[in-house]
Structure formats: structure tokens, C-alpha cells
Write a protein that holds these residues in place. Sequence first.
Motif, PDB file in Angstrom:
ATOM      1  N   MET A   1      34.238  45.461 -32.343  1.00 16.02           N
ATOM      2  CA  MET A   1      34.153  46.762 -33.002  1.00 16.02           C
ATOM      3  C   MET A   1      34.281  46.566 -34.510  1.00 16.02           C
ATOM      4  O   MET A   1      35.138  45.823 -34.982  1.00 16.02           O
ATOM      5  CB  MET A   1      35.259  47.679 -32.473  1.00 16.02           C
ATOM      6  N   ILE A   2      33.403  47.242 -35.249  1.00 20.01           N
ATOM      7  CA  ILE A   2      33.417  47.179 -36.714  1.00 20.01           C
ATOM      8  C   ILE A   2      33.951  48.504 -37.244  1.00 20.01           C
ATOM      9  O   ILE A   2      33.412  49.567 -36.907  1.00 20.01           O
ATOM     10  CB  ILE A   2      31.988  46.984 -37.271  1.00 20.01           C
ATOM     11  N   ASN A   3      34.993  48.452 -38.047  1.00 18.78           N
ATOM     12  CA  ASN A   3      35.549  49.664 -38.655  1.00 18.78           C
ATOM     13  C   ASN A   3      35.581  49.486 -40.165  1.00 18.78           C
ATOM     14  O   ASN A   3      36.300  48.639 -40.680  1.00 18.78           O
ATOM     15  CB  ASN A   3      36.955  49.939 -38.109  1.00 18.78           C
ATOM     16  N   ILE A   4      34.763  50.298 -40.844  1.00 20.50           N
ATOM     17  CA  ILE A   4      34.564  50.155 -42.280  1.00 20.50           C
ATOM     18  C   ILE A   4      35.164  51.344 -43.021  1.00 20.50           C
ATOM     19  O   ILE A   4      34.927  52.492 -42.641  1.00 20.50           O
ATOM     20  CB  ILE A   4      33.058  50.094 -42.604  1.00 20.50           C
TER      21      ILE A   4
ATOM     22  N   ILE B   1      42.361  61.989 -35.644  1.00 15.85           N
ATOM     23  CA  ILE B   1      42.723  61.535 -34.294  1.00 15.85           C
ATOM     24  C   ILE B   1      41.889  62.273 -33.253  1.00 15.85           C
ATOM     25  O   ILE B   1      41.344  61.655 -32.330  1.00 15.85           O
ATOM     26  CB  ILE B   1      44.239  61.721 -34.035  1.00 15.85           C
ATOM     27  N   ASP B   2      41.761  63.594 -33.401  1.00 21.17           N
ATOM     28  CA  ASP B   2      40.940  64.376 -32.464  1.00 21.17           C
ATOM     29  C   ASP B   2      39.512  63.852 -32.416  1.00 21.17           C
ATOM     30  O   ASP B   2      38.905  63.745 -31.348  1.00 21.17           O
ATOM     31  CB  ASP B   2      40.919  65.866 -32.860  1.00 21.17           C
ATOM     32  N   GLU B   3      38.965  63.531 -33.580  1.00 26.58           N
ATOM     33  CA  GLU B   3      37.580  63.034 -33.654  1.00 26.58           C
ATOM     34  C   GLU B   3      37.443  61.682 -32.961  1.00 26.58           C
ATOM     35  O   GLU B   3      36.473  61.431 -32.252  1.00 26.58           O
ATOM     36  CB  GLU B   3      37.147  62.940 -35.123  1.00 26.58           C
ATOM     37  N   LEU B   4      38.424  60.806 -33.144  1.00 28.56           N
ATOM     38  CA  LEU B   4      38.362  59.475 -32.536  1.00 28.56           C
ATOM     39  C   LEU B   4      38.551  59.525 -31.023  1.00 28.56           C
ATOM     40  O   LEU B   4      38.149  58.595 -30.317  1.00 28.56           O
ATOM     41  CB  LEU B   4      39.405  58.543 -33.163  1.00 28.56           C
ATOM     42  N   LYS B   5      39.135  60.597 -30.512  1.00 27.39           N
ATOM     43  CA  LYS B   5      39.328  60.730 -29.068  1.00 27.39           C
ATOM     44  C   LYS B   5      38.054  61.179 -28.356  1.00 27.39           C
ATOM     45  O   LYS B   5      37.955  61.078 -27.137  1.00 27.39           O
ATOM     46  CB  LYS B   5      40.473  61.713 -28.776  1.00 27.39           C
ATOM     47  N   LYS B   6      37.075  61.664 -29.136  1.00 25.69           N
ATOM     48  CA  LYS B   6      35.808  62.088 -28.539  1.00 25.69           C
ATOM     49  C   LYS B   6      35.028  60.858 -28.088  1.00 25.69           C
ATOM     50  O   LYS B   6      35.029  59.838 -28.772  1.00 25.69           O
ATOM     51  CB  LYS B   6      34.973  62.894 -29.549  1.00 25.69           C
TER      52      LYS B   6
ATOM     53  N   LYS C   1      47.344  52.519 -38.262  1.00 24.66           N
ATOM     54  CA  LYS C   1      48.061  52.827 -37.006  1.00 24.66           C
ATOM     55  C   LYS C   1      47.140  53.543 -36.008  1.00 24.66           C
ATOM     56  O   LYS C   1      47.116  53.211 -34.818  1.00 24.66           O
ATOM     57  CB  LYS C   1      49.284  53.688 -37.336  1.00 24.66           C
ATOM     58  N   ILE C   2      46.388  54.524 -36.490  1.00 21.92           N
ATOM     59  CA  ILE C   2      45.490  55.303 -35.626  1.00 21.92           C
ATOM     60  C   ILE C   2      44.429  54.400 -35.002  1.00 21.92           C
ATOM     61  O   ILE C   2      44.163  54.470 -33.799  1.00 21.92           O
ATOM     62  CB  ILE C   2      44.805  56.441 -36.430  1.00 21.92           C
ATOM     63  N   VAL C   3      43.814  53.550 -35.829  1.00 25.95           N
ATOM     64  CA  VAL C   3      42.752  52.661 -35.335  1.00 25.95           C
ATOM     65  C   VAL C   3      43.323  51.698 -34.291  1.00 25.95           C
ATOM     66  O   VAL C   3      42.694  51.421 -33.273  1.00 25.95           O
ATOM     67  CB  VAL C   3      42.062  51.912 -36.512  1.00 25.95           C
ATOM     68  N   LYS C   4      44.531  51.234 -34.534  1.00 25.60           N
ATOM     69  CA  LYS C   4      45.180  50.328 -33.572  1.00 25.60           C
ATOM     70  C   LYS C   4      45.475  51.056 -32.259  1.00 25.60           C
ATOM     71  O   LYS C   4      45.181  50.556 -31.166  1.00 25.60           O
ATOM     72  CB  LYS C   4      46.484  49.774 -34.168  1.00 25.60           C
ATOM     73  N   GLU C   5      46.030  52.271 -32.350  1.00 23.81           N
ATOM     74  CA  GLU C   5      46.429  53.005 -31.145  1.00 23.81           C
ATOM     75  C   GLU C   5      45.252  53.623 -30.400  1.00 23.81           C
ATOM     76  O   GLU C   5      45.170  53.539 -29.172  1.00 23.81           O
ATOM     77  CB  GLU C   5      47.440  54.095 -31.513  1.00 23.81           C
ATOM     78  N   GLU C   6      44.338  54.280 -31.133  1.00 22.42           N
ATOM     79  CA  GLU C   6      43.249  55.011 -30.486  1.00 22.42           C
ATOM     80  C   GLU C   6      42.067  54.122 -30.120  1.00 22.42           C
ATOM     81  O   GLU C   6      41.390  54.365 -29.123  1.00 22.42           O
ATOM     82  CB  GLU C   6      42.755  56.158 -31.389  1.00 22.42           C
ATOM     83  N   LEU C   7      41.780  53.109 -30.935  1.00 22.18           N
ATOM     84  CA  LEU C   7      40.599  52.279 -30.717  1.00 22.18           C
ATOM     85  C   LEU C   7      40.937  50.862 -30.267  1.00 22.18           C
ATOM     86  O   LEU C   7      40.043  50.072 -29.982  1.00 22.18           O
ATOM     87  CB  LEU C   7      39.766  52.206 -32.009  1.00 22.18           C
TER      88      LEU C   7
ATOM     89  N   ILE D   1      41.013  48.009 -39.043  1.00 28.88           N
ATOM     90  CA  ILE D   1      40.027  48.165 -40.110  1.00 28.88           C
ATOM     91  C   ILE D   1      39.482  46.777 -40.403  1.00 28.88           C
ATOM     92  O   ILE D   1      40.243  45.834 -40.649  1.00 28.88           O
ATOM     93  CB  ILE D   1      40.659  48.803 -41.374  1.00 28.88           C
ATOM     94  N   SER D   2      38.155  46.657 -40.367  1.00 28.66           N
ATOM     95  CA  SER D   2      37.520  45.356 -40.555  1.00 28.66           C
ATOM     96  C   SER D   2      37.347  45.019 -42.024  1.00 28.66           C
ATOM     97  O   SER D   2      37.568  43.870 -42.432  1.00 28.66           O
ATOM     98  CB  SER D   2      36.131  45.353 -39.896  1.00 28.66           C
ATOM     99  N   ILE D   3      36.922  46.037 -42.814  1.00 33.44           N
ATOM    100  CA  ILE D   3      36.578  45.775 -44.207  1.00 33.44           C
ATOM    101  C   ILE D   3      36.571  47.088 -44.982  1.00 33.44           C
ATOM    102  O   ILE D   3      36.315  48.154 -44.409  1.00 33.44           O
ATOM    103  CB  ILE D   3      35.190  45.081 -44.295  1.00 33.44           C
TER     104      ILE D   3
END
Length: 192
Positions: A1-4, A70-75, A99-105, A109-111
Motif C-alpha cells: 500500500m502506498i500512502n502519500i 477516519i470515517d472516510e478511510l473506513k469506507k 496513528k490512523i493509517v496504522k490502525e485503520e489501514l 505514510i510512505s512518503i
Amino acid sequence: MINIVLFGPPGSGKGTQAENLISKFNLKQISTGDLFRFNMKNDTPLGILAKSYIDKGELVPDKVTTDMLIDELKKPCDCDGYIFDGYPRTSFQTECLDKIVKEELKSEISICLSLIVEDRILVERLINRGKSSGRKDDSEVSIITNRISEYYKKTAEVAELYKEQGKYVEINGVGEIAEISQKLFAEVEKIK
């Protein structure tokens, strides 16, 4: 997964480059501006809460913005990662996003890609955009320069945090759109 995390002052071409990154890497863009508009337009509980602050001329608290994120990432999303645009803007939000990216996804964060453009060029681009779009905030030099300086003030501490993590990369945002895209793609390819 890439998170920018995508940075760039107003007029840097961030919107155009986000679209190119989305197409190339199958990402979903999460813009805090879009989240606010969606939640307020649809009268969600968070939208109503955000509007109550905005109507009083107050800043929306970080917690409300974070809860929208958080709501958006849960979709459900059939994507290979996310572009975060407009968030984080403070060191507190940076810590929240990590924290959110770690918990929800179950990711990180990649970059952080930051488009760098001289202020003089930003002003010129925005004035031209204002002529074609009719946007008031793109038609007066004093408003534009204030927006640009606000952007730098707000993002400086976030840039420092990503530099400390070895995730911050500056890209020259001046030149042909395709050339700039290729530079961004190359940086993302390094972390894939």
C-alpha cells in the motif's frame, strides 16, 4: 500500500499532479476540503458540528477533521493506497495521521512529496487561474501572497517531522506537467 502526503502551496499544480498519481498508482485522494464540503452538504453529524464552528468564524477543531478522515478511510476502497491532501497541517495532525493509517489501514505514510515553486510564479499562475475561473481568492495579489505565506507557516513543522523520518522529498514544480509527473512517479517507485 502506498500512502502519500502531497504538499504544495496554492498554484503549485498539486491538483493536477494528484490526478496523475491517482491514475498511475490506483490511489484515492482524500482532500480535507472535499471532506468538509461532503459532510456539510449531506448534514452528517460531523458536518453539522463543523458548520457550527465555521458559522461562528472559528477554526474547526482537529478532532472533528480527524474524525471525518477516519470515517472516510473506513469506507470500502478498491485502491492501492491514498493521497492525503490538506491534512496534516500541524505536528499534532501528523501524529494523528500516522496513528490512523496504522490502525485503520495497517500501514504507514510512505512518503511526503512537496512541490516547490517560486512565489513569483505561484502568484502569476493564480492570477491567470483567477481570470479563467472567476475565483475571487485568485484575483488579488495581496490575498494570494497571504495564502501562500499561511501555507508555509502551517506546513513548516510537518515538513520537518517527515524530514526526520526520512520521508520528505521536494520536487521542482516548474516545467512541463508530464516532466513533473515523471519526477513524482520516480520517487514513488523507489518506495514501492
